[in-house]
Scaffold this motif. Structure first.
Motif, PDB file in Angstrom:
ATOM      1  N   MET A   1       5.299  -0.180 -19.020  1.00  0.00           N
ATOM      2  CA  MET A   1       5.868  -1.302 -18.309  1.00  0.00           C
ATOM      3  C   MET A   1       5.444  -2.563 -19.044  1.00  0.00           C
ATOM      4  O   MET A   1       4.299  -2.700 -19.437  1.00  0.00           O
ATOM      5  N   ARG A   2       6.374  -3.454 -19.217  1.00  0.00           N
ATOM      6  CA  ARG A   2       6.098  -4.712 -19.908  1.00  0.00           C
ATOM      7  C   ARG A   2       5.896  -5.801 -18.868  1.00  0.00           C
ATOM      8  O   ARG A   2       6.731  -5.962 -17.967  1.00  0.00           O
ATOM      9  N   VAL A   3       4.807  -6.553 -18.998  1.00  0.00           N
ATOM     10  CA  VAL A   3       4.474  -7.592 -18.025  1.00  0.00           C
ATOM     11  C   VAL A   3       4.400  -8.935 -18.738  1.00  0.00           C
ATOM     12  O   VAL A   3       3.625  -9.100 -19.685  1.00  0.00           O
ATOM     13  N   ILE A  13       1.674  -2.226 -20.162  1.00  0.00           N
ATOM     14  CA  ILE A  13       0.734  -1.485 -19.326  1.00  0.00           C
ATOM     15  C   ILE A  13       1.332  -0.123 -18.996  1.00  0.00           C
ATOM     16  O   ILE A  13       2.496  -0.027 -18.622  1.00  0.00           O
ATOM     17  N   ASP A  14       0.512   0.905 -19.147  1.00  0.00           N
ATOM     18  CA  ASP A  14       0.917   2.246 -18.735  1.00  0.00           C
ATOM     19  C   ASP A  14       0.665   2.330 -17.241  1.00  0.00           C
ATOM     20  O   ASP A  14      -0.461   2.546 -16.818  1.00  0.00           O
ATOM     21  N   TRP A  15       1.676   2.108 -16.458  1.00  0.00           N
ATOM     22  CA  TRP A  15       1.542   1.971 -15.012  1.00  0.00           C
ATOM     23  C   TRP A  15       2.415   3.020 -14.338  1.00  0.00           C
ATOM     24  O   TRP A  15       3.624   3.021 -14.493  1.00  0.00           O
ATOM     25  N   GLY A  16       1.774   3.903 -13.611  1.00  0.00           N
ATOM     26  CA  GLY A  16       2.530   4.888 -12.843  1.00  0.00           C
ATOM     27  C   GLY A  16       3.185   4.200 -11.662  1.00  0.00           C
ATOM     28  O   GLY A  16       3.142   2.982 -11.546  1.00  0.00           O
ATOM     29  N   PRO A  17       3.758   4.964 -10.782  1.00  0.00           N
ATOM     30  CA  PRO A  17       4.354   4.330  -9.605  1.00  0.00           C
ATOM     31  C   PRO A  17       3.300   3.542  -8.839  1.00  0.00           C
ATOM     32  O   PRO A  17       2.188   4.017  -8.610  1.00  0.00           O
ATOM     33  N   THR A  19       2.799  -0.650  -6.654  1.00  0.00           N
ATOM     34  CA  THR A  19       3.451  -1.804  -6.041  1.00  0.00           C
ATOM     35  C   THR A  19       3.108  -3.085  -6.806  1.00  0.00           C
ATOM     36  O   THR A  19       2.149  -3.121  -7.585  1.00  0.00           O
ATOM     37  N   VAL A  20       3.878  -4.100  -6.520  1.00  0.00           N
ATOM     38  CA  VAL A  20       3.616  -5.415  -7.094  1.00  0.00           C
ATOM     39  C   VAL A  20       2.218  -5.873  -6.681  1.00  0.00           C
ATOM     40  O   VAL A  20       1.451  -6.390  -7.498  1.00  0.00           O
ATOM     41  N   ALA A  21       1.869  -5.671  -5.407  1.00  0.00           N
ATOM     42  CA  ALA A  21       0.558  -6.103  -4.908  1.00  0.00           C
ATOM     43  C   ALA A  21      -0.573  -5.438  -5.688  1.00  0.00           C
ATOM     44  O   ALA A  21      -1.555  -6.097  -6.057  1.00  0.00           O
ATOM     45  N   ALA A  22      -0.436  -4.151  -5.973  1.00  0.00           N
ATOM     46  CA  ALA A  22      -1.474  -3.437  -6.725  1.00  0.00           C
ATOM     47  C   ALA A  22      -1.579  -3.967  -8.152  1.00  0.00           C
ATOM     48  O   ALA A  22      -2.682  -4.107  -8.693  1.00  0.00           O
ATOM     49  N   LEU A  23      -0.442  -4.275  -8.764  1.00  0.00           N
ATOM     50  CA  LEU A  23      -0.468  -4.817 -10.129  1.00  0.00           C
ATOM     51  C   LEU A  23      -1.157  -6.179 -10.150  1.00  0.00           C
ATOM     52  O   LEU A  23      -1.997  -6.448 -11.009  1.00  0.00           O
ATOM     53  N   LEU A  24      -0.813  -7.038  -9.197  1.00  0.00           N
ATOM     54  CA  LEU A  24      -1.435  -8.362  -9.157  1.00  0.00           C
ATOM     55  C   LEU A  24      -2.942  -8.242  -8.962  1.00  0.00           C
ATOM     56  O   LEU A  24      -3.712  -8.971  -9.581  1.00  0.00           O
ATOM     57  N   GLN A  25      -3.349  -7.328  -8.098  1.00  0.00           N
ATOM     58  CA  GLN A  25      -4.783  -7.111  -7.886  1.00  0.00           C
ATOM     59  C   GLN A  25      -5.441  -6.630  -9.174  1.00  0.00           C
ATOM     60  O   GLN A  25      -6.507  -7.109  -9.552  1.00  0.00           O
ATOM     61  N   GLU A  26      -4.799  -5.695  -9.871  1.00  0.00           N
ATOM     62  CA  GLU A  26      -5.335  -5.168 -11.130  1.00  0.00           C
ATOM     63  C   GLU A  26      -5.504  -6.279 -12.174  1.00  0.00           C
ATOM     64  O   GLU A  26      -6.467  -6.287 -12.935  1.00  0.00           O
ATOM     65  N   LEU A  27      -4.569  -7.218 -12.182  1.00  0.00           N
ATOM     66  CA  LEU A  27      -4.603  -8.306 -13.164  1.00  0.00           C
ATOM     67  C   LEU A  27      -5.457  -9.486 -12.704  1.00  0.00           C
ATOM     68  O   LEU A  27      -5.643 -10.446 -13.456  1.00  0.00           O
ATOM     69  N   GLY A  28      -5.944  -9.438 -11.460  1.00  0.00           N
ATOM     70  CA  GLY A  28      -6.772 -10.525 -10.934  1.00  0.00           C
ATOM     71  C   GLY A  28      -5.974 -11.777 -10.637  1.00  0.00           C
ATOM     72  O   GLY A  28      -6.489 -12.885 -10.769  1.00  0.00           O
ATOM     73  N   ILE A  29      -4.724 -11.605 -10.230  1.00  0.00           N
ATOM     74  CA  ILE A  29      -3.846 -12.733  -9.942  1.00  0.00           C
ATOM     75  C   ILE A  29      -3.660 -12.854  -8.438  1.00  0.00           C
ATOM     76  O   ILE A  29      -3.332 -11.868  -7.765  1.00  0.00           O
ATOM     77  N   ASN A  30      -3.866 -14.051  -7.904  1.00  0.00           N
ATOM     78  CA  ASN A  30      -3.704 -14.307  -6.476  1.00  0.00           C
ATOM     79  C   ASN A  30      -2.217 -14.247  -6.119  1.00  0.00           C
ATOM     80  O   ASN A  30      -1.428 -15.043  -6.631  1.00  0.00           O
ATOM     81  N   ILE A  49       7.099  -0.549  -8.452  1.00  0.00           N
ATOM     82  CA  ILE A  49       7.335  -0.866  -9.860  1.00  0.00           C
ATOM     83  C   ILE A  49       6.734   0.239 -10.709  1.00  0.00           C
ATOM     84  O   ILE A  49       5.882   0.991 -10.268  1.00  0.00           O
ATOM     85  N   GLY A  50       7.182   0.306 -11.953  1.00  0.00           N
ATOM     86  CA  GLY A  50       6.619   1.290 -12.871  1.00  0.00           C
ATOM     87  C   GLY A  50       7.617   1.653 -13.937  1.00  0.00           C
ATOM     88  O   GLY A  50       8.684   1.046 -14.052  1.00  0.00           O
ATOM     89  N   GLY A  51       7.255   2.634 -14.729  1.00  0.00           N
ATOM     90  CA  GLY A  51       8.148   3.125 -15.772  1.00  0.00           C
ATOM     91  C   GLY A  51       8.503   2.070 -16.795  1.00  0.00           C
ATOM     92  O   GLY A  51       7.630   1.435 -17.368  1.00  0.00           O
ATOM     93  N   ASP A  52       9.787   1.868 -17.003  1.00  0.00           N
ATOM     94  CA  ASP A  52      10.270   0.934 -18.014  1.00  0.00           C
ATOM     95  C   ASP A  52      10.587  -0.446 -17.451  1.00  0.00           C
ATOM     96  O   ASP A  52      11.242  -1.252 -18.113  1.00  0.00           O
ATOM     97  N   ASP A  53      10.132  -0.736 -16.235  1.00  0.00           N
ATOM     98  CA  ASP A  53      10.401  -2.053 -15.642  1.00  0.00           C
ATOM     99  C   ASP A  53       9.833  -3.170 -16.501  1.00  0.00           C
ATOM    100  O   ASP A  53       8.797  -3.022 -17.134  1.00  0.00           O
TER     101      ASP A  53
END
Length: 64
Positions: A1-3, A13-17, A19-30, A49-53
């Motif tokens: 997935m390209r961010v 990022i190699d991100w499995g299935p 959510t947006v909320a989980a991605l933001l938390q992982e990246l430390g973004i409020n 979100i995930g895959g080729d998104d």
């Protein structure tokens, strides 16, 4: 997935299935300070979100 990050950075990022909320938390973004687009369309925090998104994180600018 390209961010695409608010600072114009790009991360792949190699991100499995997840959510947006989980991605933001992982990246430390409020989540209260950004909007997120998946493949060009705005999505809520609960969106899957995930895959080729392509995810674009857009910082919200406000002032008074």
């Amino acid at each position: 997935m390209r961010v695409l990050l608010p600072d114009q950075g790009i991360r792949v990022i190699d991100w499995g299935p997840g959510t947006v909320a989980a991605l933001l938390q992982e990246l430390g973004i409020n989540p209260l300070e950004v909007m997120v687009a998946r493949n060009g369309a705005l999505v809520p925090e609960q969106a899957a979100i995930g895959g080729d998104d392509e995810i674009r994180i857009i910082r919200i600018a406000h002032g008074g």
